[in-house]
Design a protein around this motif. Structure first.
Motif, PDB file in Angstrom:
ATOM      1  N   SER A   9       0.754  -1.275  -0.044  1.00 39.10           N
ATOM      2  CA  SER A   9      -0.059   0.008  -0.138  1.00 39.10           C
ATOM      3  C   SER A   9       0.840   1.302   0.117  1.00 39.10           C
ATOM      4  CB  SER A   9      -1.031  -0.143   1.182  1.00 39.10           C
ATOM      5  OG  SER A   9      -0.143   0.068   2.557  1.00 39.10           O
ATOM      6  N   ARG A  10       2.185   1.172   0.091  1.00 39.74           N
ATOM      7  CA  ARG A  10       3.039   2.338   0.075  1.00 39.74           C
ATOM      8  C   ARG A  10       4.040   2.241  -0.798  1.00 39.74           C
ATOM      9  NH1 ARG A  10       5.158   4.377   4.843  1.00 39.74           N
ATOM     10  NH2 ARG A  10       3.392   3.676   6.203  1.00 39.74           N
ATOM     11  N   GLU A  11       4.734   3.491  -1.080  1.00 40.78           N
ATOM     12  CA  GLU A  11       5.974   3.549  -1.911  1.00 40.78           C
ATOM     13  C   GLU A  11       7.118   3.100  -1.001  1.00 40.78           C
ATOM     14  OE1 GLU A  11       6.606   7.357  -3.614  1.00 40.78           O
ATOM     15  OE2 GLU A  11       4.910   7.519  -4.939  1.00 40.78           O
ATOM     16  N   PHE A  12       8.359   2.650  -1.754  1.00 33.43           N
ATOM     17  CA  PHE A  12       9.498   1.995  -0.836  1.00 33.43           C
ATOM     18  C   PHE A  12      10.542   2.144  -1.859  1.00 33.43           C
ATOM     19  CE2 PHE A  12       6.562  -1.282  -2.799  1.00 33.43           C
ATOM     20  CZ  PHE A  12       7.155  -1.768  -3.560  1.00 33.43           C
ATOM     21  N   SER A  13      11.795   2.158  -1.163  1.00 28.67           N
ATOM     22  CA  SER A  13      13.052   2.075  -1.796  1.00 28.67           C
ATOM     23  C   SER A  13      14.024   1.651  -0.622  1.00 28.67           C
ATOM     24  CB  SER A  13      13.432   3.547  -2.375  1.00 28.67           C
ATOM     25  OG  SER A  13      13.367   4.565  -1.621  1.00 28.67           O
ATOM     26  N   TYR A  14      15.283   1.575  -1.108  1.00 31.08           N
ATOM     27  CA  TYR A  14      16.343   1.168  -0.070  1.00 31.08           C
ATOM     28  C   TYR A  14      17.334   2.374  -0.636  1.00 31.08           C
ATOM     29  CZ  TYR A  14      14.959  -3.442   0.829  1.00 31.08           C
ATOM     30  OH  TYR A  14      14.075  -4.366   1.251  1.00 31.08           O
ATOM     31  N   GLU A  15      18.033   2.992   0.680  1.00 32.90           N
ATOM     32  CA  GLU A  15      19.200   4.034   0.666  1.00 32.90           C
ATOM     33  C   GLU A  15      20.194   3.475  -0.071  1.00 32.90           C
ATOM     34  OE1 GLU A  15      19.326   5.998   4.172  1.00 32.90           O
ATOM     35  OE2 GLU A  15      17.164   6.777   4.234  1.00 32.90           O
ATOM     36  N   ASP A  16      21.080   4.070  -0.249  1.00 34.23           N
ATOM     37  CA  ASP A  16      22.638   3.855  -0.814  1.00 34.23           C
ATOM     38  C   ASP A  16      22.716   2.803  -1.869  1.00 34.23           C
ATOM     39  OD1 ASP A  16      23.560   5.529   1.216  1.00 34.23           O
ATOM     40  OD2 ASP A  16      23.274   4.094   2.953  1.00 34.23           O
ATOM     41  N   THR A  17      21.902   2.832  -2.733  1.00 37.81           N
ATOM     42  CA  THR A  17      22.162   1.815  -3.962  1.00 37.81           C
ATOM     43  C   THR A  17      21.714   2.565  -5.059  1.00 37.81           C
ATOM     44  OG1 THR A  17      21.423  -0.187  -4.826  1.00 37.81           O
ATOM     45  CG2 THR A  17      19.912   1.045  -3.386  1.00 37.81           C
ATOM     46  N   ALA A  18      22.320   2.147  -6.187  1.00 45.29           N
ATOM     47  CA  ALA A  18      21.771   2.786  -7.534  1.00 45.29           C
ATOM     48  C   ALA A  18      21.029   1.745  -8.188  1.00 45.29           C
ATOM     49  CB  ALA A  18      23.027   2.927  -8.460  1.00 45.29           C
ATOM     50  N   TYR A  19      20.470   0.575  -7.487  1.00 41.16           N
ATOM     51  CA  TYR A  19      19.853  -0.374  -8.344  1.00 41.16           C
ATOM     52  C   TYR A  19      18.528  -0.547  -7.763  1.00 41.16           C
ATOM     53  CZ  TYR A  19      24.608  -1.287  -9.776  1.00 41.16           C
ATOM     54  OH  TYR A  19      25.860  -1.057 -10.332  1.00 41.16           O
ATOM     55  N   HIS A  20      17.759   0.167  -7.104  1.00 40.40           N
ATOM     56  CA  HIS A  20      16.382   0.334  -6.869  1.00 40.40           C
ATOM     57  C   HIS A  20      16.271  -0.948  -5.948  1.00 40.40           C
ATOM     58  CE1 HIS A  20      16.146   3.517  -9.941  1.00 40.40           C
ATOM     59  NE2 HIS A  20      16.897   2.786 -10.515  1.00 40.40           N
ATOM     60  N   LEU A  33      12.613 -14.741   5.229  1.00 39.59           N
ATOM     61  CA  LEU A  33      12.373 -13.849   3.716  1.00 39.59           C
ATOM     62  C   LEU A  33      13.444 -12.809   3.761  1.00 39.59           C
ATOM     63  CD1 LEU A  33       8.681 -13.301   3.508  1.00 39.59           C
ATOM     64  CD2 LEU A  33      10.113 -15.180   2.366  1.00 39.59           C
ATOM     65  N   HIS A  34      14.134 -12.453   4.869  1.00 44.18           N
ATOM     66  CA  HIS A  34      15.361 -11.460   4.634  1.00 44.18           C
ATOM     67  C   HIS A  34      16.369 -11.923   3.962  1.00 44.18           C
ATOM     68  CE1 HIS A  34      13.307  -9.460   8.267  1.00 44.18           C
ATOM     69  NE2 HIS A  34      13.789  -8.510   7.741  1.00 44.18           N
ATOM     70  N   SER A  35      16.389 -13.319   3.609  1.00 46.48           N
ATOM     71  CA  SER A  35      17.588 -13.846   2.702  1.00 46.48           C
ATOM     72  C   SER A  35      17.483 -13.444   1.389  1.00 46.48           C
ATOM     73  CB  SER A  35      17.120 -15.638   2.627  1.00 46.48           C
ATOM     74  OG  SER A  35      17.279 -15.998   3.751  1.00 46.48           O
ATOM     75  N   VAL A  36      16.360 -12.466   1.055  1.00 43.07           N
ATOM     76  CA  VAL A  36      16.214 -11.773  -0.493  1.00 43.07           C
ATOM     77  C   VAL A  36      17.677 -10.913  -0.353  1.00 43.07           C
ATOM     78  CG1 VAL A  36      14.862 -10.084   0.328  1.00 43.07           C
ATOM     79  CG2 VAL A  36      14.726 -10.960  -1.824  1.00 43.07           C
ATOM     80  N   HIS A  37      17.919 -10.388   0.596  1.00 42.74           N
ATOM     81  CA  HIS A  37      19.056  -9.535   0.662  1.00 42.74           C
ATOM     82  C   HIS A  37      20.413 -10.323   0.373  1.00 42.74           C
ATOM     83  CE1 HIS A  37      16.714  -6.425   2.045  1.00 42.74           C
ATOM     84  NE2 HIS A  37      16.567  -6.811   3.245  1.00 42.74           N
ATOM     85  N   CYS A  65       9.591  -7.271  -2.836  1.00 49.43           N
ATOM     86  CA  CYS A  65       8.859  -6.123  -2.750  1.00 49.43           C
ATOM     87  C   CYS A  65       8.201  -6.059  -1.454  1.00 49.43           C
ATOM     88  CB  CYS A  65       7.846  -6.443  -3.843  1.00 49.43           C
ATOM     89  SG  CYS A  65       8.573  -6.140  -5.394  1.00 49.43           S
ATOM     90  N   LEU A  66       7.640  -7.241  -0.878  1.00 47.52           N
ATOM     91  CA  LEU A  66       7.049  -7.170   0.209  1.00 47.52           C
ATOM     92  C   LEU A  66       7.874  -6.738   1.557  1.00 47.52           C
ATOM     93  CD1 LEU A  66       5.115 -10.656   0.155  1.00 47.52           C
ATOM     94  CD2 LEU A  66       4.038  -8.417   0.291  1.00 47.52           C
ATOM     95  N   LEU A  67       9.106  -7.273   1.505  1.00 45.41           N
ATOM     96  CA  LEU A  67      10.165  -6.631   2.602  1.00 45.41           C
ATOM     97  C   LEU A  67      10.555  -5.372   2.280  1.00 45.41           C
ATOM     98  CD1 LEU A  67      11.789  -7.758   4.971  1.00 45.41           C
ATOM     99  CD2 LEU A  67      13.714  -8.466   3.443  1.00 45.41           C
ATOM    100  N   ALA A  68      10.893  -4.978   1.263  1.00 44.30           N
ATOM    101  CA  ALA A  68      10.904  -3.592   0.954  1.00 44.30           C
ATOM    102  C   ALA A  68       9.790  -2.550   1.515  1.00 44.30           C
ATOM    103  CB  ALA A  68      11.120  -3.040  -0.413  1.00 44.30           C
ATOM    104  N   GLU A  69       8.682  -2.933   1.213  1.00 47.59           N
ATOM    105  CA  GLU A  69       7.271  -2.165   1.901  1.00 47.59           C
ATOM    106  C   GLU A  69       7.431  -2.374   3.478  1.00 47.59           C
ATOM    107  OE1 GLU A  69       2.689  -1.956   1.884  1.00 47.59           O
ATOM    108  OE2 GLU A  69       3.672  -3.674   2.389  1.00 47.59           O
ATOM    109  N   THR A  70       7.721  -3.573   3.925  1.00 43.71           N
ATOM    110  CA  THR A  70       7.557  -3.497   5.288  1.00 43.71           C
ATOM    111  C   THR A  70       8.711  -2.759   5.990  1.00 43.71           C
ATOM    112  OG1 THR A  70       6.823  -5.649   5.217  1.00 43.71           O
ATOM    113  CG2 THR A  70       8.018  -5.208   7.320  1.00 43.71           C
TER     114      THR A  70
END
Length: 681
Positions: free
Chosen positions: A28-39, A172-176, A74-79
Motif C-alpha cells: 500500500s505504500r511507496e518504498f526504496s532502499y538507500e545507498d544503492t543505484a539498483y532500486h 524472507l530476509h534472505s532476499v538480501h 517487494c514485500l520486505l521493502a514495503e515492510t
C-alpha cells in the motif's frame, strides 16, 4: 504448517507461491532502499524496471511469472519502509558501498564463495560448527531467521568483520543475499538490467553460492528458498525437507557437500596454535576493554621487518621469543614488540622483502584473537582477553606467521624463521636498525617514473566477476582498487608467472599526452577478449581504462565548469554531478570503457600522471571534504612543488559547493585555473 518439518516440498512451493501472490496485493505504500543505484536489485536485474510502488511491483511480479524472489523483495521493502530497519545485530539491506569494498576480497582468494544459512537449527552448537567451518574455508556467510539468535546464544560473534552477516530475523530476509548476487552481476559482471538470460548464466557460472536450510520454514518461505535454484544455487536441506531438487545433508558434511557441488576448492592446513586462523577474522577489531595486552601504536616502541637470508642460514619453522611472555605482562598495558622474519629460498630476491613484509599485517589479523594495524615502525598489535584465556602466547604469533608464509609462498620460500622481541632495549636497538633498512628500500624505488621502464603489468584478478576488465599498472598509476602497485605486479609475476599479473610491453608510443602505447593496446585487446581496442592510461576522455567495480574513487568530467570531479566510495552524499557515488559507479563498472568517467585509486590523485591527458591536477575542481583531509598532508606540498601553492583551497567540497550552480560560483570566486584551460569538450 509453520514450525514443523514439511515432507512435500513440491506442495509447499505451490501453496507458498499462492500465499506470496496474495500478499503482493496488500502492498500500500511507496518504498526504496538507500545507498544503492539498483532500486530493488532483484527486480531491477530481472526486468530493468525500477520498482518503488505497488503498481510497478505488480507489473514486475506478473512479468517474471509470479517469481517468489520478486514477491519477497517487494514485500520486505514495503515492510522496511513502513517499520524501518530491524535493530542490531540485523543488517537488513547492505549498501552498494559495502559490496564494492568486498570486491577485491571476492577475487583475491580471501573469499572463495558465498553461503546462506536460513531457518532455525535443532542445535545451536551444530550451527556454530557449520559457521566455523565456513569461516575456516574462506566462505562469506549470510544468515536469516532463527539461526541468528541460536548462534548468539552459543557465543558466536556475528557481523561483517567476522564474515557472518545477520541479515534479518525472518527467512524472507534472505532476499538480501540474492540481491547482493544480482548487484555483483551488474556492478562487476557487466550484466545489463533486464538481461535475464545473462543474469542467470552469470549467477550460475560465476557466483559460487550455496544455501543451507534448517527446519521450520513455512510454505511461502519454502517457495522463496526454492526460487533461488533458478540462479544455480544448490539448496542443501538439514530440516528433513524431501525434494528431488534439494540435496539432503547432515551438519557434519553439509559444507563439504555444498562446496563440492559448486566446485569450490580449498585446502586448509590447521596451524597448531590455540586460536582459529582464517581470512574471516581479518576485518575484526579488538577494543580496549577486550584486550589483554597491546604493543606499539604510539604507546610503546614497535617495528616489523622481513629479511632475506642465504639458504642454510636459518632453521625452517623456528620461533624465538626474546623477552617476557604475555603471562608475565600486566593486563591492559602496552609493551614493546619487534617482529623479525627471516626467509630463504632459491628464487627469493631482496626486492621481494617489502612486498612480503606487508603480508605480516594480513596474517596476524587472520588469528581470531590477534589484531594488527599499520606497518614498519608504526605497527599496533593487540591480543584479546579471550585468546589469552585459551592459552595464546607471543610464541603463537610466531608460529602463525611462519606457517602462513610457508603456506602462501611454497614456490618462493624454503625456510621461514620468526623472532619476536618484547625486551625493551633489544626492541629499541632493532628498531633503529630497521629504520635504516626502510630508508635504503625507499631510496631504491623513490622517484620511479613510467618513462623509466619498458614494461608495465596487468591485473586480471577481477575477471572472476568482470570478464572483460583489464587493469594496466604503471609506476605512476596503481591499480584502481588501490591494492596493487607496479612493484607488487612485477613481483607477483615473478613469483607466479601464470597468474593474474602479466608483463605488458609498452611498445611504440601512440599518444604521449594521453598515455597510449601500441603494446598496451595489443595486450588489452587480447586480454579483454577483443572487446576493448584502445586504452589511454592518463586520460578520462579518450579511451579510458575499463572499470571492474572495486575502484576506490571515480574521476569524471564536469563540462559545465571545465573541470574534473573526484568522489570516493566512502562518500554517501550527492555530488555536483547530480549523482551519488553509487549511481555513478553503477554506470561504469563491469569492464565497461566509459569516456568521461574513470575508476581510480586514491593515490593516483597524487601522481604526476593524474589525468595528464586533460591537463592534470589543475583540472581538479571538487572532492568530498573527507577525501581532501585524508590527502592533505601529501597533496598540499605536491601542489606547491608544481607552482600552485593555493590550489588546495580552490578545490571545492560538499560544504562549499553542493550543486553544479554552487560550484560554478565558487570556482569563479576563487579563480580556479580550470576555468581558463582548454575546453574539455
Amino acid at each position: 504448517m509453520e514450525g514443523i518439518f514439511l515432507t512435500d516440498v513440491t506442495l509447499a512451493k505451490k501453496t507458498g507461491n499462492e500465499q506470496l501472490k496474495n500478499k503482493m496485493a496488500s502492498i500500500s505504500r511507496e518504498f526504496s532502499y538507500e545507498d544503492t543505484a539498483y532500486h530493488l536489485p532483484v527486480s531491477y536485474a530481472l526486468t530493468g524496471i525500477a520498482v518503488h510502488d505497488r503498481s510497478t511491483a505488480s507489473d514486475v511480479f506478473t512479468k517474471t511469472g509470479s517469481n517468489p524472489l520478486v514477491a519477497a523483495e517487494c514485500l520486505l521493502a514495503e515492510t522496511t519502509a513502513a517499520e524501518g530497519k530491524e535493530p542490531a545485530p540485523y543488517t537488513g539491506f547492505i549498501s552498494d558501498t559495502v559490496i564494492r569494498k568486498l570486491g577485491y576480497s571476492l577475487v583475491d582468494g580471501s573469499i572463495l564463495g558465498l553461503a546462506l544459512l536460513v531457518g532455525t537449527p535443532k542445535s545451536a552448537e551444530s550451527a556454530a560448527a557449520i559457521c566455523r567451518e565456513l569461516q575456516e574455508k574462506y566462505m562469506l556467510t549470510f544468515l536469516s531467521g532463527g539461526v541468528i539468535p541460536s548462534l548468539s546464544s552459543a557465543g558466536v560473534k556475528l557481523g561483517l568483520d567476522y564474515r557472518l552477516i545477520p541479515l534479518g530475523s525472518k527467512p524472507l530476509h534472505s532476499v538480501h543475499f540474492v540481491d547482493i548476487v544480482a548487484r555483483v552481476a551488474m556492478m562487476f559482471g557487466g550484466v545489463s538490467p533486464g538481461d535475464t538470460h545473462r543474469l542467470l548464466t552469470y549467477a550460475a557460472e560465476r557466483a559460487k553460492a550455496i544455501v543451507i536450510v534448517f527446519p521450520g520454514l513455512s510454505d511461502e518461505e519454502i517457495a522463496f528458498v526454492d526460487g533461488m535454484r533458478v540462479l544455480g544455487f544448490p539448496i542443501l536441506s538439514l530440516g528433513e525437507y524431501e525434494s528431488g531438487d534439494w540435496t539432503p545433508a547432515t551438519p557434519s558434511d553439509v559444507v563439504r557437500t555444498g562446496m563440492d557441488i559448486k566446485g569450490i576448492r580449498v585446502t586448509v592446513t590447521a596451524i597448531p596454535i590455540p586460536m582459529a586462523c582464517s581470512p574471516a577474522f581479518e576485518g575484526k577489531s579488538i577494543r580496549k576493554e577486550e584486550m589483554q595486552v597491546e604493543f606499539g601504536g604510539g604507546r610503546s616502541p614497535a617495528f616489523e621487518l622481513l629479511r632475506m637470508r642465504n639458504p642454510g642460514e636459518i632453521e625452517d619453522g623456528k620461533v624465538t621469543v626474546i623477552g617476557p611472555e604475555i603471562g608475565s605482562m600486566k593486563e591492559g598495558a602496552a609493551y614493546p614488540l619487534g617482529i623479525v622474519i627471516e626467509v630463504s629460498g632459491k628464487t627469493m630476491k631482496k626486492d621481494y622483502e617489502p612486498v612480503l613484509e606487508r603480508r605480516i599485517h594480513n596474517f596476524i589479523n587472520y588469528g581470531e584473537g590477534s589484531w594488527h594495524v599499520a606497518q614498519r615502525d608504526l605497527i599496533w598489535v593487540r591480543i584479546s582477553k579471550e585468546a589469552f584465556s585459551k592459552g595464546v602466547k607471543i610464541e603463537h604469533l610466531g608460529k602463525l606467521l611462519a606457517s602462513k608464509f610457508r603456506m602462501d609462498f611454497p614456490q618462493l620460500l624454503d625456510a621461514v624463521a620468526v623472532t619476536l622481541i618484547t625486551d625493551q632495549d633489544t626492541v629499541v636497538a632493532g628498531k633503529k636498525e630497521a629504520e635504516k633498512i626502510y630508508e635504503e628500500r625507499d631510496a631504491r624505488i623513490k622517484g620511479m617514473h613510467d618513462n623509466d621502464v619498458d614494461t608495465y603489468y596487468s591485473c586480471t584478478l577481477c575477471q572472476t566477476f568482470a570478464p572483460n576488465h583489464v587493469c594496466v599498472i604503471t609506476p605512476e598509476r596503481p591499480a584502481l582498487c588501490g591494492a596493487i602497485s607496479w612493484l607488487d605486479g612485477k613481483i607477483a609475476y615473478e613469483i607466479s608467472p601464470s597468474g593474474a599479473n602479466q608483463p605488458v610491453e609498452k611498445g611504440a608510443l601512440v599518444n604521449a599526452q594521453n598515455g597510449e602505447f601500441e603494446g598496451v593496446n595489443r595486450f588489452v585487446k587480447k586480454a579483454s577478449h577483443g572487446e576493448i581496442e584502445r586504452c589511454s592510461l592518463y586520460s578520462v576522455m579518450e579511451f579510458p581504462m575499463t572499470c571492474c567495480g572495486c575502484f576506490e574513487a571515480i574521476a569524471l568530467m564536469l563540462p559545465e565548469v571545465n573541470g574534473i570531479m573526484v568522489v570516493n566510495r566512502e562518500y554517501k552524499g550527492m555530488t555536483p554531478s547530480g549523482m551519488t557515488f553509487s549511481t555513478l559507479a553503477g554506470t561504469i563498472g563491469g569492464g565497461a570503457q566509459t569516456p568521461g568517467f574513470a575508476g581510480i585509486s586514491k593515490n593516483y590523485i597524487l601522481s604526476d600522471r593524474f589525468l595528464q591527458g586533460e591537463g592534470g591536477i589543475e583540472r581538479l575542481v571538487w572532492m568530498p571534504a573527507q577525501l581532501k583531509e585524508e590527502l592533505k598532508p601529501r597533496l598540499v606540498p605536491l601542489l606547491a612543488a608544481k607552482g600552485h601553492p593555493d590550489l588546495f583551497e580552490k578545490i571545492a567540497d560538499e560544504n562549499s559547493a553542493a550543486t553544479i550552480e554552487d560550484l560554478t560560483s565558487f570556482l569563479a570566486r576563487v579563480g580556479h585555473p580550470a576555468l581558463a584551460m582548454k575546453p574539455l569538450m
